[in-house]
Design a protein around this motif. Structure first.
Motif, PDB file in Angstrom:
ATOM      1  N   ARG A  67       9.962   1.486   1.599  1.00  0.00           N
ATOM      2  CA  ARG A  67      10.903   0.668   0.827  1.00  0.00           C
ATOM      3  C   ARG A  67      12.116   0.282   1.664  1.00  0.00           C
ATOM      4  NH1 ARG A  67      10.619   4.028  -4.843  1.00  0.00           N
ATOM      5  NH2 ARG A  67       8.897   2.853  -5.792  1.00  0.00           N
ATOM      6  N   LYS A  74       0.825  -1.214   0.000  1.00  0.00           N
ATOM      7  CA  LYS A  74       0.000   0.000   0.000  1.00  0.00           C
ATOM      8  C   LYS A  74       0.857   1.262   0.000  1.00  0.00           C
ATOM      9  CE  LYS A  74      -3.957   2.147   0.175  1.00  0.00           C
ATOM     10  NZ  LYS A  74      -5.060   1.884   1.090  1.00  0.00           N
ATOM     11  N   PHE A  75       2.091   1.132   0.463  1.00  0.00           N
ATOM     12  CA  PHE A  75       2.964   2.301   0.574  1.00  0.00           C
ATOM     13  C   PHE A  75       4.000   2.400  -0.551  1.00  0.00           C
ATOM     14  CE2 PHE A  75       1.567   0.975   4.782  1.00  0.00           C
ATOM     15  CZ  PHE A  75       1.002   2.146   5.267  1.00  0.00           C
ATOM     16  N   VAL A  76       4.273   1.296  -1.214  1.00  0.00           N
ATOM     17  CA  VAL A  76       5.354   1.318  -2.215  1.00  0.00           C
ATOM     18  C   VAL A  76       4.876   1.192  -3.659  1.00  0.00           C
ATOM     19  CG1 VAL A  76       7.013   0.403  -0.553  1.00  0.00           C
ATOM     20  CG2 VAL A  76       5.778  -1.184  -2.032  1.00  0.00           C
ATOM     21  N   LYS A 102       0.035   6.279  -5.211  1.00  0.00           N
ATOM     22  CA  LYS A 102       0.521   7.666  -5.219  1.00  0.00           C
ATOM     23  C   LYS A 102       0.787   8.200  -3.811  1.00  0.00           C
ATOM     24  CE  LYS A 102      -1.948   8.554  -9.542  1.00  0.00           C
ATOM     25  NZ  LYS A 102      -2.971   9.362 -10.245  1.00  0.00           N
ATOM     26  N   VAL A 103       1.540   7.422  -3.060  1.00  0.00           N
ATOM     27  CA  VAL A 103       1.889   7.788  -1.686  1.00  0.00           C
ATOM     28  C   VAL A 103       2.981   8.855  -1.707  1.00  0.00           C
ATOM     29  CG1 VAL A 103       2.908   6.866   0.451  1.00  0.00           C
ATOM     30  CG2 VAL A 103       1.200   5.544  -0.805  1.00  0.00           C
ATOM     31  N   HIS A 104       3.023   9.676  -0.674  1.00  0.00           N
ATOM     32  CA  HIS A 104       4.052  10.714  -0.553  1.00  0.00           C
ATOM     33  C   HIS A 104       5.438  10.080  -0.756  1.00  0.00           C
ATOM     34  CE1 HIS A 104       6.663  13.747   1.228  1.00  0.00           C
ATOM     35  NE2 HIS A 104       5.638  14.596   1.198  1.00  0.00           N
ATOM     36  N   PRO A 105       6.284  10.688  -1.578  1.00  0.00           N
ATOM     37  CA  PRO A 105       7.601  10.100  -1.888  1.00  0.00           C
ATOM     38  C   PRO A 105       8.429   9.744  -0.656  1.00  0.00           C
ATOM     39  CG  PRO A 105       7.165  11.954  -3.336  1.00  0.00           C
ATOM     40  CD  PRO A 105       6.066  11.937  -2.329  1.00  0.00           C
ATOM     41  N   GLN A 121       6.940   6.676   0.896  1.00  0.00           N
ATOM     42  CA  GLN A 121       7.248   5.559   0.000  1.00  0.00           C
ATOM     43  C   GLN A 121       8.698   5.102   0.195  1.00  0.00           C
ATOM     44  OE1 GLN A 121       7.501   6.130  -4.421  1.00  0.00           O
ATOM     45  NE2 GLN A 121       5.595   4.938  -4.420  1.00  0.00           N
ATOM     46  N   LYS A 122       9.585   6.067   0.312  1.00  0.00           N
ATOM     47  CA  LYS A 122      11.007   5.764   0.532  1.00  0.00           C
ATOM     48  C   LYS A 122      11.205   5.053   1.871  1.00  0.00           C
ATOM     49  CE  LYS A 122      15.506   8.102   0.809  1.00  0.00           C
ATOM     50  NZ  LYS A 122      16.181   9.433   0.759  1.00  0.00           N
ATOM     51  N   PRO A 175       3.148   2.079  -7.079  1.00  0.00           N
ATOM     52  CA  PRO A 175       2.941   3.414  -7.669  1.00  0.00           C
ATOM     53  C   PRO A 175       1.487   3.851  -7.803  1.00  0.00           C
ATOM     54  CG  PRO A 175       3.638   1.828  -9.344  1.00  0.00           C
ATOM     55  CD  PRO A 175       3.824   1.161  -8.025  1.00  0.00           C
TER      56      PRO A 175
END
Length: 273
Positions: free
Chosen positions: A251, A234-236, A241-244, A247-248, A238
């Motif tokens: 990951r 859900k976070f990684v 469209k999660v906040h970069p 997302q980082k 695309p």
């Protein structure tokens, strides 16, 4: 319409007629007659709608087995004489949501919310929130989330899941404090408890991150990954469209998770053969 309500309505009608007859007034009897006729029309429409809803529910229940079953149910709904009725469109959107969220959302948006029966409007809004979140359309999700009445007594069974989903919409659109407060109010039922808890944990991570509680967000990401690394999708992925930065962070957690390291080692061994 429940049996209890029908009995109450019948008793009221009988009492009204007893009163009208006892007055001996033709005017009163005409008024009661008109009201009785109106009541019968309303009851007839209610039974007709209930019959349609039962048919739709039956199709939905039979469509969970496989994509082919969903396709068959969709075809039956699309070919029916009530294919463009709000009830049918909502059912079709539910079926399409599993395979094509974008198409489901476009279908759902063909009908204005006010055109749906009042008892369905919270369900429609909740589905729209889920679809919009899945497509990364957080502001649209927020608009629908704000329309949902969580205290609707007719939808008490959906309150826990609805709260968890609404919390995500709020957390991703600037209402992190409200999202965390809402999550804290959730009373988890026995049915679907695990699914609701996962959604609530995902929403809490979004809220922690939005509230600049990065350490807490990372800890909860780690805990979520320990239960199932797939939850971090859900976070990684695309499409969400999660906040970069979030997302980082996700990951990083995923890459450092033991299951990821094992997968990398396994790949290296296979490549070395």
């Amino acid at each position: 319409m429940s049996k209890k309500r029908i009995i109450i309505i019948v008793l009221i009608a009988v009492a009204a007629w007893v009163f009208a007859i006892s007055t001996g007034s033709l005017v009163v009897q005409i008024i009661v007659g008109v009201l009785t006729l109106a009541m019968l029309v309303i009851m007839g429409l209610s039974f007709r709608m209930l019959k349609k809803q039962k048919r739709v529910v039956s199709l939905l229940q039979g469509s969970t087995a496989s994509p082919e079953a969903r396709k068959d149910a969709l075809a039956k709904l699309a070919e029916g004489k009530d294919a463009n009725s709000p009830t049918s469109i909502f059912a079709r959107a539910q079926l399409q949501a599993q395979d094509d969220p974008g198409a489901a959302l476009r279908l759902l948006d063909r009908v204005e919310l006010k055109a749906y029966p009042p008892m369905m409007q919270d369900d429609v809004s909740l589905l729209r929130v889920q679809l919009c979140l899945g497509l990364g359309r957080t502001q649209d999700a927020r608009k629908s989330a704000d329309l949902i009445n969580l205290d609707n007594p007719q939808r008490a069974q959906m309150k826990a899941m609805a709260s968890a989903i609404i919390a995500e919409a709020w957390a991703r659109t600037g209402k992190s404090k409200d999202a965390l407060a809402l999550i804290d109010t959730i009373e988890y039922p026995k049915e679907n408890r695990d699914q609701i808890e996962v959604q609530a944990r995902i929403s809490r991570i979004f809220a922690r991150f939005a509230a600049n509680q990065r350490g807490a967000a990372r800890n909860e990401l780690n805990a979520l990954a320990n239960d199932n690394p797939d939850y971090l999708g859900k976070f990684v992925l695309p499409q969400f469209k999660v906040h970069p930065e979030l997302q980082k962070l996700a990951r990083s957690v995923l890459q450092s998770h033991p299951s990821s390291r094992q997968a990398i080692k396994g790949s290296a061994k296979r490549l070395g053969r």
